[in-house]
Design an enzyme around this catalytic site. Sequence first.
Site, PDB file in Angstrom:
ATOM      1  N   ASP A 122       2.775   9.051  -6.515  1.00 44.64           N
ATOM      2  CA  ASP A 122       3.120   7.677  -6.907  1.00 44.64           C
ATOM      3  C   ASP A 122       3.769   6.912  -5.732  1.00 44.64           C
ATOM      4  OD1 ASP A 122       3.524   5.603  -8.782  1.00 44.64           O
ATOM      5  OD2 ASP A 122       5.524   6.332  -9.296  1.00 44.64           O
ATOM      6  N   HIS A 123       3.524   5.635  -5.647  1.00 45.76           N
ATOM      7  CA  HIS A 123       4.160   4.764  -4.652  1.00 45.76           C
ATOM      8  C   HIS A 123       4.198   5.358  -3.246  1.00 45.76           C
ATOM      9  CE1 HIS A 123       5.461   1.455  -7.159  1.00 45.76           C
ATOM     10  NE2 HIS A 123       5.839   2.318  -8.060  1.00 45.76           N
ATOM     11  N   ASP A 180       1.085   1.997  -2.026  1.00 42.42           N
ATOM     12  CA  ASP A 180       1.775   0.759  -2.395  1.00 42.42           C
ATOM     13  C   ASP A 180       2.063  -0.062  -1.148  1.00 42.42           C
ATOM     14  OD1 ASP A 180       3.399  -1.271  -3.172  1.00 42.42           O
ATOM     15  OD2 ASP A 180       4.967  -0.020  -4.050  1.00 42.42           O
ATOM     16  N   GLY A 219       8.095   1.149 -16.948  1.00 41.15           N
ATOM     17  CA  GLY A 219       8.045   1.290 -18.410  1.00 41.15           C
ATOM     18  C   GLY A 219       9.397   1.490 -19.070  1.00 41.15           C
ATOM     19  N   THR A 220      10.370   2.000 -18.329  1.00 38.99           N
ATOM     20  CA  THR A 220      11.682   2.264 -18.937  1.00 38.99           C
ATOM     21  C   THR A 220      12.287   0.985 -19.511  1.00 38.99           C
ATOM     22  OG1 THR A 220      12.148   4.136 -17.502  1.00 38.99           O
ATOM     23  CG2 THR A 220      14.066   3.000 -18.434  1.00 38.99           C
TER      24      THR A 220
END
Length: 277
Positions: free
Chosen positions: A82-83, A104, A208-209
């Site tokens: 991720d990222h 990213d 999403g948190t």
Amino acid sequence: MPVCDIRRLMEDAATNNRAVGAFSVGNMEMVLGAVKASLELKTPIILQIAEVRLKTSPLEYMAALMLAAAKKSSVPIAVHFDHGLDENTVYKALSLGFTSVMLDASLLPFEENIAITKRVVKKAREYGAFVEAELGVVGGSEGGSKAHKINCTDPLLAAEFCERTGIDALAVAIGNAHGNYPILPSLRFDILEALNKTCPVPLVLHGGTGMTDDMFRKAISLGIRKINIATASFDNLAKSAKAYTDSTKKADYFTLSAHMADGVYENVKKHIEIFNN
Ligand code: 13P
């Protein structure tokens, strides 16, 4: 079983109008908790780790752990980097066996974002890997060290970006941000609706948190197929560990480890149930 192909998960999610949960992990307990929820609900998930986490969770260690968990699982589990901020770290993740990566370059100007993303797509194809990229800017930052200002994704530029880069999924900025929201975000569903029309690839929701169940459901109805959850799992792990250490005069590692995994399990389970729609 082999590590699950994330393309299959995206296709299945589109067919069934749901989203796949992508859960960030940083140690063995987080992997155990997330996998337990996936097995219990018989729902495929994505295990992911972001580049900023590598300071505390080295990539080689995490790759071995995440890939082993995915291979051992009877429910399909995909493994995503991720990222990725430095393209060389993305290439390292590919060489270690990650079958899906995110580059990213969202803070770079449009043409530079396209150029670096194209290079990563080309390299990822040598491994048959899936590539996610970001256009526009999601607020905050993964890990919380920076407070990037939200810049919503432009639907027409997004279509051009997808076409010119050949990416497999697009992370969108629609008012979402990483970390705990100080106040409930007001997501730009009008922009998401336009993105869903213009973009030929599955859309990804970061940050999403703290979103409500209704926000998740609406986002899924407008083409979101992968939803990233990080902070809520890290927080729930810490809360569960603290509840245990506060409850005893002498904490032992084994019980502590079980509480850490449980904290993540509860959070992942809750989100899978919502994402299954
Ligand atoms: P949160 O930490 O807000 O859940 O965001 C996770 C994320 O988007 C990881 O890429």
